[in-house]
Every structure is written in structure tokens, then in C-alpha cells.
Write a protein that holds these residues in place. Sequence first.
Motif, PDB file in Angstrom:
ATOM      1  N   UNK A 219       9.736   6.126   5.618  1.00  0.00           N
ATOM      2  CA  UNK A 219       8.491   6.958   5.051  1.00  0.00           C
ATOM      3  C   UNK A 219       8.781   6.640   3.650  1.00  0.00           C
ATOM      4  N   UNK A 220       7.948   6.007   2.949  1.00  0.00           N
ATOM      5  CA  UNK A 220       8.207   5.635   1.594  1.00  0.00           C
ATOM      6  C   UNK A 220       7.674   6.957   0.487  1.00  0.00           C
ATOM      7  N   UNK A 221       7.022   7.895   1.065  1.00  0.00           N
ATOM      8  CA  UNK A 221       6.600   9.160   0.450  1.00  0.00           C
ATOM      9  C   UNK A 221       7.948   9.889   0.367  1.00  0.00           C
ATOM     10  N   UNK A 222       8.708  10.097   1.490  1.00  0.00           N
ATOM     11  CA  UNK A 222       9.733  10.860   1.560  1.00  0.00           C
ATOM     12  C   UNK A 222      11.081  10.263   0.658  1.00  0.00           C
ATOM     13  N   UNK A 223      10.806   8.882   0.993  1.00  0.00           N
ATOM     14  CA  UNK A 223      12.138   8.296   0.194  1.00  0.00           C
ATOM     15  C   UNK A 223      12.106   8.348  -1.558  1.00  0.00           C
ATOM     16  N   UNK A 224      10.503   8.517  -1.960  1.00  0.00           N
ATOM     17  CA  UNK A 224      10.593   8.701  -3.132  1.00  0.00           C
ATOM     18  C   UNK A 224      10.925  10.050  -3.555  1.00  0.00           C
ATOM     19  N   UNK A 225      10.484  11.049  -2.674  1.00  0.00           N
ATOM     20  CA  UNK A 225      10.927  12.406  -3.085  1.00  0.00           C
ATOM     21  C   UNK A 225      12.478  12.688  -3.018  1.00  0.00           C
TER      22      UNK A 225
ATOM     23  N   UNK B  40       0.897  -1.216   0.133  1.00  0.00           N
ATOM     24  CA  UNK B  40      -0.040  -0.026  -0.089  1.00  0.00           C
ATOM     25  C   UNK B  40       0.871   1.226   0.151  1.00  0.00           C
ATOM     26  N   UNK B  41       1.935   1.384   0.783  1.00  0.00           N
ATOM     27  CA  UNK B  41       2.734   2.513   0.890  1.00  0.00           C
ATOM     28  C   UNK B  41       3.559   2.862  -0.161  1.00  0.00           C
ATOM     29  N   UNK B  42       4.185   1.581  -0.893  1.00  0.00           N
ATOM     30  CA  UNK B  42       4.943   1.850  -2.082  1.00  0.00           C
ATOM     31  C   UNK B  42       4.128   2.333  -3.373  1.00  0.00           C
ATOM     32  N   UNK B  43       2.947   1.778  -3.625  1.00  0.00           N
ATOM     33  CA  UNK B  43       2.129   2.089  -4.708  1.00  0.00           C
ATOM     34  C   UNK B  43       1.597   3.578  -4.434  1.00  0.00           C
ATOM     35  N   UNK B  44       1.188   4.042  -3.191  1.00  0.00           N
ATOM     36  CA  UNK B  44       0.941   5.228  -2.941  1.00  0.00           C
ATOM     37  C   UNK B  44       2.006   6.222  -2.938  1.00  0.00           C
ATOM     38  N   UNK B  45       3.136   6.107  -2.637  1.00  0.00           N
ATOM     39  CA  UNK B  45       4.436   6.745  -2.835  1.00  0.00           C
ATOM     40  C   UNK B  45       4.919   6.967  -4.346  1.00  0.00           C
ATOM     41  N   UNK B  46       4.865   5.790  -4.980  1.00  0.00           N
ATOM     42  CA  UNK B  46       5.415   5.967  -6.355  1.00  0.00           C
ATOM     43  C   UNK B  46       4.269   6.205  -7.511  1.00  0.00           C
TER      44      UNK B  46
ATOM     45  N   UNK C 279      14.222  -2.450   1.702  1.00  0.00           N
ATOM     46  CA  UNK C 279      13.615  -1.856   2.913  1.00  0.00           C
ATOM     47  C   UNK C 279      14.669  -1.275   3.926  1.00  0.00           C
ATOM     48  N   UNK C 280      15.895  -1.782   4.043  1.00  0.00           N
ATOM     49  CA  UNK C 280      16.893  -1.187   4.701  1.00  0.00           C
ATOM     50  C   UNK C 280      17.231   0.124   4.310  1.00  0.00           C
ATOM     51  N   UNK C 281      17.337   0.129   2.710  1.00  0.00           N
ATOM     52  CA  UNK C 281      17.596   1.660   2.245  1.00  0.00           C
ATOM     53  C   UNK C 281      16.672   2.762   2.738  1.00  0.00           C
ATOM     54  N   UNK C 282      15.250   2.345   2.653  1.00  0.00           N
ATOM     55  CA  UNK C 282      14.329   3.302   2.827  1.00  0.00           C
ATOM     56  C   UNK C 282      14.317   3.379   4.411  1.00  0.00           C
ATOM     57  N   UNK C 283      14.489   2.588   5.343  1.00  0.00           N
ATOM     58  CA  UNK C 283      14.685   2.821   6.545  1.00  0.00           C
ATOM     59  C   UNK C 283      16.044   3.676   6.895  1.00  0.00           C
ATOM     60  N   UNK C 284      16.941   3.633   6.432  1.00  0.00           N
ATOM     61  CA  UNK C 284      18.189   4.406   6.571  1.00  0.00           C
ATOM     62  C   UNK C 284      17.994   5.812   6.282  1.00  0.00           C
ATOM     63  N   UNK C 285      17.477   6.005   4.965  1.00  0.00           N
ATOM     64  CA  UNK C 285      17.476   7.346   4.462  1.00  0.00           C
ATOM     65  C   UNK C 285      16.254   8.175   4.562  1.00  0.00           C
ATOM     66  N   UNK C 286      14.976   7.503   5.022  1.00  0.00           N
ATOM     67  CA  UNK C 286      13.710   8.001   5.013  1.00  0.00           C
ATOM     68  C   UNK C 286      13.065   7.787   6.370  1.00  0.00           C
TER      69      UNK C 286
END
Length: 376
Positions: A363-369, A324-330, A353-360
Motif C-alpha cells: 500500500x503505497x499511500x500507507x507506505x508514504x505515511x 500510478x500508485x507512486x505518483x498518487x501516494x507521493x 518494492x520489497x520494502x513497501x511490501x514488508x512495511x505496508x
Amino acid sequence: MKINNNAKKLSTLSKMSIKSLTVGQTLAWFLVQGKPKQYFFYVDRKNAVAQKYKDPKILRKLLAKFKIDNVDDITDQAELLAGSVAMSGENLEVLVTVKRNGAGASLFKKVLKDAVIKKIMPNASVVKSLSEAKEDNDSTQEPKKKQAWAEKTPEQEREEELERMIEERREEDELERQAEMLKLNDEQKKALKIHKWSLKVSSDWASLMANEKNEDFFHQSLRRLQKFQKKKMYKHFEKLSKAKKFFGSKHPLEVEAKNLLLTQGQLPVYIKTCEQKINTIEMGKNWTDEEQLVAELFDENTFGKVEAFEEYLKNEKFKTDEVVEIINAFGVDSEEDFKNLYKACSSSRKELIFLCQKLASNDWVYFRNLLDQIEI
């Protein structure tokens, strides 16, 4: 009171709609009751006309198109709200313009506290008019015959509705003040409120025409009358014992008994009158274009992309919440961007998942940005 959280696709599509919302734009939304105290909610980025959502039958068929579970719980008498949402600075303004089967704006204020709604529409509040956007109305997007009974413009109708709401609020405040002075308990307050309301509107039950303009009034009346009957509120107006008398005189509800219309014997008559008016309204409606309207409201292209994206993520073993979060973010139009990112992470869910956790911080929306600023 909560939003049906099993409708993951619906929540995802609604989040995407809010994400695409721009200043000066309005989007239509609806809230419809399923099981008692459970509701389906949807924000539509394709439609800006809330009046298209004014019937539970339409919404039941529309949600079935979205392959949402438990849509059979939506009855023809389900509580229903619809309206517009717009941006005001960094906040969201929600306007309620459609109220059916006894639902009111106060219902949506309660629903705003639900965790699902907070994720879909953060910083949202119910307003009486949109400050930075004009709500689209039926006169610009639907045939005039739909409002043949109304000579007033939508703006005039909204102003009158606002004045009516203010007057109702004033009357309720005054009634509450009187009830406090009379030291009534909660059940007695409710009984007195419905009694006073019945004195004001009882003549309309027989005199008002059975048409769509008055449909909401008859539904609201029916619900209140049935509530009065089911809870036997008429008993509060019957002769009370000396122990319940007010300061040595007659109890205020006993005094009101002489004006009581909603007696045990008369209630079934009023209820039957409202039911007959509602049945007449239903029979007079033209449902021949029902399927056409559902097809018009259903965004088949977007929904198909959501399903394809969802299937891909599930095959890659992403969890439901992550999907849900990935589709919403991308977004549904950026599935290839996600696939390229996934390949860059060696097609490893754990690495991504590790990359998203460390960088954002997950938060998948922030990660996408962040990714928009980086070449993958």
C-alpha cells in the motif's frame, strides 16, 4: 458500464484531488460518455464550479490537453454529469448538479460500483445535498450574464430540483404499482411509462423557448422519443389478440391507445421539433471563449509535473500500475522525496518494492505515511 481505465493520468490526478480534499471544501468533478457504456471521470482540485463542465465539447478539448486517448469518442450528444464532492466525516458525499443529454443521478450510482471509481473515491455515496460543505456556484465565480435568464438563486434552484426529483420518484413508484397490478411485462412497462410522460410534457415541445435553461429537457425528450421509435413501442398499444386480453376484458395498453400521442406517424414530427430546438440552442451559444475556458480548467503546471514524474519512474523500469500508485501516494510536489528514498534503496526497484511490501503490504499511500514519520 465502466470507467475508461486507459486514462491513467486522469485517475492519478483525480486520486490526488481527493487526497487533498479537506473538511468544509468542495471540489468539482465530471463524468462524460465516450464509447457506449464507457465513461471518462475526473475530479478537479483546481475548480469548484461544476457548471463549467456543462458541455461535452469543452470536456473533449480539456481531456485532449491531458493527452487522454480516444477523446474523439466524446460526441456533442454524449451523456454528461457533473457536480461537487465533499467530505462528511470519513466518507465522501457526491452531489450531482449538472445533467446533460439524458444522463441522471442514477447513472452515477451505477458508476460508483466501478473498480476505478472505488479506488478514486472510496466510501462515496450520492446525496441530495452536501451536509458539511456549501457547494460553490456560478453566482460567485462566473459573470452574471451566464445566468441572465434565471432570477432565482442557486439555492432556490437546487430546492426546486430536489422537489422535482421527489415528485418524479413518487410518480414512477405509482406507475410501477399500477403496472404490477396490470401484470405488464418489462417492455410494456417501459412503453406505458414513456406514454404517460408524453401526455404530461408534449405541449412543452412546441411552447418552451429554445434556450440553455431548457436544453436538458429537449435532450431528454429527444432520447426518449427516439427510443420509443427505435423499439417500436407504439405497437404495444395496438389491438391485441384475444389471448393477450386482460381477465377477459381489453388489455390496459389497448385502452390507453385512444390517448396515444407517440404513434408511428406522429413520432417523426415530435422528434424533428426537439432536434430543431436543440439546434437553435447550439447556434445561440457563444463559443468564442471556449479555448479560454479550457485553458482556465487545464492545470498545466500540475500536469507537467505528473508527466515528468511519470517519465522518471518509467525510465527506472517501474510498471504502469506502480507508476500510478507512486505518483498518487507521493504527489507531484514530492518527486524529490521519492528520489531520495529510491537512492536510499540503492536505486533498486526490487529493493524499494520489497520494502513497501514488508512495511505496508504494497500500500503505497500507507507506505508514504510511514515515511513521513521516519528520517531518510
